[in-house]
Design a protein around this motif. Structure first.
Motif, PDB file in Angstrom:
ATOM      1  N   ALA A 116       0.839  -1.193   0.000  1.00  0.00           N
ATOM      2  CA  ALA A 116       0.000   0.000   0.000  1.00  0.00           C
ATOM      3  C   ALA A 116       0.876   1.246   0.000  1.00  0.00           C
ATOM      4  CB  ALA A 116      -0.912   0.004   1.220  1.00  0.00           C
ATOM      5  N   ILE A 117       0.503   2.212  -0.815  1.00  0.00           N
ATOM      6  CA  ILE A 117       1.186   3.508  -0.841  1.00  0.00           C
ATOM      7  C   ILE A 117       0.121   4.585  -0.705  1.00  0.00           C
ATOM      8  CG2 ILE A 117       2.630   5.093  -2.161  1.00  0.00           C
ATOM      9  CD1 ILE A 117       3.920   2.735  -3.524  1.00  0.00           C
ATOM     10  N   ALA A 126       8.005  16.869  -5.217  1.00  0.00           N
ATOM     11  CA  ALA A 126       9.004  15.874  -4.830  1.00  0.00           C
ATOM     12  C   ALA A 126       8.339  14.591  -4.351  1.00  0.00           C
ATOM     13  CB  ALA A 126       9.911  16.439  -3.743  1.00  0.00           C
ATOM     14  N   GLY A 127       7.244  14.733  -3.600  1.00  0.00           N
ATOM     15  CA  GLY A 127       6.530  13.555  -3.109  1.00  0.00           C
ATOM     16  C   GLY A 127       5.931  12.750  -4.241  1.00  0.00           C
ATOM     17  N   ILE A 128       5.362  13.437  -5.226  1.00  0.00           N
ATOM     18  CA  ILE A 128       4.775  12.748  -6.385  1.00  0.00           C
ATOM     19  C   ILE A 128       5.854  12.028  -7.185  1.00  0.00           C
ATOM     20  CG2 ILE A 128       3.656  13.130  -8.618  1.00  0.00           C
ATOM     21  CD1 ILE A 128       2.011  15.337  -7.231  1.00  0.00           C
ATOM     22  N   LYS A 129       6.988  12.702  -7.408  1.00  0.00           N
ATOM     23  CA  LYS A 129       8.076  12.088  -8.176  1.00  0.00           C
ATOM     24  C   LYS A 129       8.621  10.854  -7.468  1.00  0.00           C
ATOM     25  CE  LYS A 129      12.468  13.092 -10.459  1.00  0.00           C
ATOM     26  NZ  LYS A 129      13.495  14.128 -10.763  1.00  0.00           N
ATOM     27  N   PHE A 130       8.814  10.953  -6.142  1.00  0.00           N
ATOM     28  CA  PHE A 130       9.321   9.799  -5.391  1.00  0.00           C
ATOM     29  C   PHE A 130       8.317   8.652  -5.423  1.00  0.00           C
ATOM     30  CE2 PHE A 130       9.924   7.236  -1.589  1.00  0.00           C
ATOM     31  CZ  PHE A 130      11.267   6.915  -1.697  1.00  0.00           C
ATOM     32  N   THR A 131       7.035   8.968  -5.296  1.00  0.00           N
ATOM     33  CA  THR A 131       5.996   7.942  -5.356  1.00  0.00           C
ATOM     34  C   THR A 131       6.035   7.206  -6.680  1.00  0.00           C
ATOM     35  OG1 THR A 131       4.555   9.180  -3.861  1.00  0.00           O
ATOM     36  CG2 THR A 131       3.496   7.553  -5.280  1.00  0.00           C
ATOM     37  N   THR A 133       8.574   6.806  -8.732  1.00  0.00           N
ATOM     38  CA  THR A 133       9.780   5.961  -8.803  1.00  0.00           C
ATOM     39  C   THR A 133       9.630   4.726  -7.938  1.00  0.00           C
ATOM     40  OG1 THR A 133      11.164   7.917  -9.185  1.00  0.00           O
ATOM     41  CG2 THR A 133      12.275   5.929  -8.395  1.00  0.00           C
ATOM     42  N   LEU A 134       9.153   4.923  -6.708  1.00  0.00           N
ATOM     43  CA  LEU A 134       8.980   3.812  -5.766  1.00  0.00           C
ATOM     44  C   LEU A 134       7.986   2.793  -6.321  1.00  0.00           C
ATOM     45  CD1 LEU A 134       9.781   2.861  -2.860  1.00  0.00           C
ATOM     46  CD2 LEU A 134       7.695   4.001  -2.077  1.00  0.00           C
ATOM     47  N   THR A 135       6.868   3.296  -6.845  1.00  0.00           N
ATOM     48  CA  THR A 135       5.826   2.430  -7.381  1.00  0.00           C
ATOM     49  C   THR A 135       6.342   1.602  -8.547  1.00  0.00           C
ATOM     50  OG1 THR A 135       4.089   3.963  -6.703  1.00  0.00           O
ATOM     51  CG2 THR A 135       3.545   2.422  -8.452  1.00  0.00           C
ATOM     52  N   THR A 136       7.042   2.229  -9.460  1.00  0.00           N
ATOM     53  CA  THR A 136       7.589   1.526 -10.630  1.00  0.00           C
ATOM     54  C   THR A 136       8.543   0.419 -10.209  1.00  0.00           C
ATOM     55  OG1 THR A 136       7.382   3.540 -11.965  1.00  0.00           O
ATOM     56  CG2 THR A 136       8.863   1.827 -12.779  1.00  0.00           C
ATOM     57  N   ASP A 137       9.417   0.704  -9.248  1.00  0.00           N
ATOM     58  CA  ASP A 137      10.396  -0.290  -8.794  1.00  0.00           C
ATOM     59  C   ASP A 137       9.718  -1.454  -8.071  1.00  0.00           C
ATOM     60  OD1 ASP A 137      12.369   1.274  -9.871  1.00  0.00           O
ATOM     61  OD2 ASP A 137      13.009   2.159  -7.966  1.00  0.00           O
ATOM     62  N   LEU A 138       8.694  -1.171  -7.284  1.00  0.00           N
ATOM     63  CA  LEU A 138       7.969  -2.245  -6.594  1.00  0.00           C
ATOM     64  C   LEU A 138       7.199  -3.110  -7.589  1.00  0.00           C
ATOM     65  CD1 LEU A 138       6.637  -0.275  -3.497  1.00  0.00           C
ATOM     66  CD2 LEU A 138       8.287  -2.160  -3.443  1.00  0.00           C
ATOM     67  N   ALA A 139       6.648  -2.476  -8.618  1.00  0.00           N
ATOM     68  CA  ALA A 139       5.933  -3.235  -9.647  1.00  0.00           C
ATOM     69  C   ALA A 139       6.878  -4.178 -10.378  1.00  0.00           C
ATOM     70  CB  ALA A 139       5.257  -2.278 -10.624  1.00  0.00           C
ATOM     71  N   VAL A 140       8.078  -3.718 -10.683  1.00  0.00           N
ATOM     72  CA  VAL A 140       9.078  -4.566 -11.336  1.00  0.00           C
ATOM     73  C   VAL A 140       9.422  -5.758 -10.457  1.00  0.00           C
ATOM     74  CG1 VAL A 140      11.494  -4.667 -12.097  1.00  0.00           C
ATOM     75  CG2 VAL A 140      10.052  -2.722 -12.742  1.00  0.00           C
ATOM     76  N   ALA A 141       9.394  -5.560  -9.127  1.00  0.00           N
ATOM     77  CA  ALA A 141       9.686  -6.635  -8.177  1.00  0.00           C
ATOM     78  C   ALA A 141       8.517  -7.597  -8.002  1.00  0.00           C
ATOM     79  CB  ALA A 141      10.086  -6.043  -6.835  1.00  0.00           C
ATOM     80  N   GLY A 142       7.380  -7.323  -8.662  1.00  0.00           N
ATOM     81  CA  GLY A 142       6.262  -8.264  -8.642  1.00  0.00           C
ATOM     82  C   GLY A 142       5.107  -7.896  -7.728  1.00  0.00           C
ATOM     83  N   GLY A 148      -5.957   4.341  -2.212  1.00  0.00           N
ATOM     84  CA  GLY A 148      -7.341   4.715  -1.977  1.00  0.00           C
ATOM     85  C   GLY A 148      -8.005   5.596  -3.004  1.00  0.00           C
ATOM     86  N   LEU A 149      -7.405   5.754  -4.201  1.00  0.00           N
ATOM     87  CA  LEU A 149      -7.981   6.535  -5.300  1.00  0.00           C
ATOM     88  C   LEU A 149      -8.163   8.009  -4.945  1.00  0.00           C
ATOM     89  CD1 LEU A 149      -8.856   5.602  -8.232  1.00  0.00           C
ATOM     90  CD2 LEU A 149     -11.195   5.901  -7.462  1.00  0.00           C
ATOM     91  N   ALA A 150      -7.481   8.469  -3.899  1.00  0.00           N
ATOM     92  CA  ALA A 150      -7.599   9.876  -3.505  1.00  0.00           C
ATOM     93  C   ALA A 150      -6.688  10.744  -4.367  1.00  0.00           C
ATOM     94  CB  ALA A 150      -7.246  10.028  -2.024  1.00  0.00           C
ATOM     95  N   ARG A 151      -6.815  12.035  -4.190  1.00  0.00           N
ATOM     96  CA  ARG A 151      -5.938  12.968  -4.893  1.00  0.00           C
ATOM     97  C   ARG A 151      -4.519  12.871  -4.326  1.00  0.00           C
ATOM     98  NH1 ARG A 151     -10.752  15.921  -3.477  1.00  0.00           N
ATOM     99  NH2 ARG A 151     -12.066  16.296  -5.328  1.00  0.00           N
ATOM    100  N   GLY A 152      -3.560  13.439  -5.038  1.00  0.00           N
ATOM    101  CA  GLY A 152      -2.198  13.530  -4.519  1.00  0.00           C
ATOM    102  C   GLY A 152      -1.409  12.236  -4.640  1.00  0.00           C
ATOM    103  N   ILE A 153      -0.891  11.756  -3.510  1.00  0.00           N
ATOM    104  CA  ILE A 153      -0.012  10.581  -3.508  1.00  0.00           C
ATOM    105  C   ILE A 153      -0.731   9.342  -4.011  1.00  0.00           C
ATOM    106  CG2 ILE A 153       1.363   9.029  -2.063  1.00  0.00           C
ATOM    107  CD1 ILE A 153       2.635  11.809  -2.531  1.00  0.00           C
ATOM    108  N   ASP A 154      -1.984   9.120  -3.583  1.00  0.00           N
ATOM    109  CA  ASP A 154      -2.745   7.960  -4.053  1.00  0.00           C
ATOM    110  C   ASP A 154      -2.841   7.968  -5.580  1.00  0.00           C
ATOM    111  OD1 ASP A 154      -3.226   8.018  -1.285  1.00  0.00           O
ATOM    112  OD2 ASP A 154      -5.245   7.180  -1.506  1.00  0.00           O
ATOM    113  N   HIS A 155      -3.187   9.109  -6.126  1.00  0.00           N
ATOM    114  CA  HIS A 155      -3.333   9.246  -7.577  1.00  0.00           C
ATOM    115  C   HIS A 155      -2.018   8.915  -8.271  1.00  0.00           C
ATOM    116  CE1 HIS A 155      -3.337  11.470 -11.431  1.00  0.00           C
ATOM    117  NE2 HIS A 155      -4.624  11.150 -11.467  1.00  0.00           N
ATOM    118  N   ALA A 156      -0.915   9.436  -7.749  1.00  0.00           N
ATOM    119  CA  ALA A 156       0.401   9.186  -8.354  1.00  0.00           C
ATOM    120  C   ALA A 156       0.758   7.712  -8.311  1.00  0.00           C
ATOM    121  CB  ALA A 156       1.471  10.012  -7.638  1.00  0.00           C
ATOM    122  N   ALA A 157       0.445   7.043  -7.191  1.00  0.00           N
ATOM    123  CA  ALA A 157       0.749   5.613  -7.065  1.00  0.00           C
ATOM    124  C   ALA A 157      -0.064   4.791  -8.057  1.00  0.00           C
ATOM    125  CB  ALA A 157       0.488   5.149  -5.629  1.00  0.00           C
TER     126      ALA A 157
END
Length: 365
Positions: A116-117, A126-131, A133-142, A148-157
């Motif tokens: 969960a992110i 900066a928070g959106i950009k880090f999210t 990058t983090l999301t892409t790397d975790l997806a590659v790891a499987g 929660g489909l909210a605005r901001g960080i949820d949306h970016a993830a």
């Protein structure tokens, strides 16, 4: 795991969870106590009366349940029970797991290990950009990414993991998306390798109190929860607290002490959350957890218990008040059996007289 429900059982399960004063915990206690959802529906009026209800609570009719199932199917939504394909395995282990989960999209995505992110709706660049990058790397790891489909960080993830598989947890029903501007994002999620889940009726419009309920599902479905940005009073911190209560790993991304959006995450780090600066911090922490077998709370029903006698019932009710108390204390102070205390609490809850709190605490309304 639980067997696949028959059509008749699914209707009974839906009727029971949609009846007044029946939540996920109460549902499980009722089925354990009576032996089935069908028997529980018959027992509801008498249990509520013994709990002090002046009138029987509303019981969902068979016609209502059939209409909801038909409307869900028309939208491509399935109602699945713990143990059935599409019900996230880790979600079955929390003590208030939904008896039926409305899922839309690819059920396979919901069976993958999830991270969960979540974070601030008013996210920084900066928070959106880090999210992302983090999301892409975790997806590659499987990992599937759940949020929660909210605005901001949820949306970016979600946006960064649409192609790899992401899971949106809705505060309302599938026909009442919030925020409404994220309907195209949700459509992209369920049209791709991802999915969406809700415990609410199809047409339920989300209210303020529904968002903490949604947050427990975000945490419950995941092996770990990452908080990217969160102010000192934030819904993301509620998710972090629920994750800790559920035994999930809690991760936090450090931020500038000058940015109020980092106050909550920095506070979590002081409280012992795992610091995250890259996906490898998360992967190393959760890999050993993924190897452990899961035990769902719906797998082993309690043996049916005998009804408490009137003196036991009176002692248990007398010990309750507006201050939350644990079930262990009620057992010890009343001298009654654990099964007797559970039944009395069930009766009070069905009468609308009991409030449940985190950590297994209860109080009298």
């Amino acid at each position: 795991m639980s067997p696949v429900l028959s059509d008749a059982q699914r209707i009974d399960w839906l009727r029971l969870i949609r009846s007044e004063n029946v939540g996920p915990r109460t549902f499980r206690h009722l089925v354990n106590h009576t032996g089935s959802a069908s028997a529980a529906l018959k027992a509801l009026p008498d249990l509520a009366r013994r709990g002090g209800a002046a009138r029987s609570g509303r019981i969902c009719s068979e016609d209502e349940a059939r209409r909801e199932i038909a409307a869900a199917r028309a939208m491509g939504v399935s109602l699945v029970a713990p143990g059935e394909h599409g019900y996230p395995a880790r979600l079955t282990t929390i003590d208030d797991a939904p008896p039926l989960l409305a899922i839309r999209g690819q059920a396979d995505a919901l069976m993958r290990p999830m991270i969960a992110i979540v974070g601030s709706r008013n996210a920084s660049a900066a928070g959106i950009k880090f999210t992302q990058t983090l999301t892409t790397d975790l997806a590659v790891a499987g990992f599937a990414i759940v949020s929660g489909l909210a605005r901001g960080i949820d949306h970016a993830a979600h946006r960064a993991s649409v192609a790899s598989g992401t899971v949106a947890v809705l505060a309302g029903g599938h026909a009442q998306i919030y925020p409404p501007e994220h309907e195209p994002l949700l459509q992209a999620i369920v049209s791709g390798p991802g999915g969406a889940i809700s415990e609410m009726p199809l047409m339920h419009a989300p209210r303020a109190r529904d968002f903490p309920r949604r947050n427990r599902l975000i945490a419950g479905a995941a092996v770990g929860v990452v908080i990217v940005e969160a102010a000192e009073r934030s819904g993301s911190l509620i998710t972090a607290r629920m994750a800790a209560e559920q035994g999930r790993e809690v991760f936090a991304v450090p931020g500038s002490p000058l940015d109020p959006r980092a106050a909550g995450t920095n506070g979590l780090l002081k409280q012992g959350a795992t610091l995250v600066t890259s996906a490898i911090d998360i992967i190393n922490a959760v890999d050993p957890i993924l190897e452990r077998p899961l035990k769902g709370l719906f797998e082993e029903p309690e043996a049916p218990a005998s009804e408490p006698d009137n003196p036991d019932r009176s002692r248990i009710v007398a010990l309750l008040g507006p201050s939350p108390v644990s079930m262990d204390d009620l057992i010890r102070l009343s001298g009654a059996s654990a099964s007797a205390v559970r039944i009395v609490l069930l009766e009070l809850e069905l009468a609308g007289r009991l409030e449940r709190h985190g950590g297994g605490l209860v109080s009298l309304l």
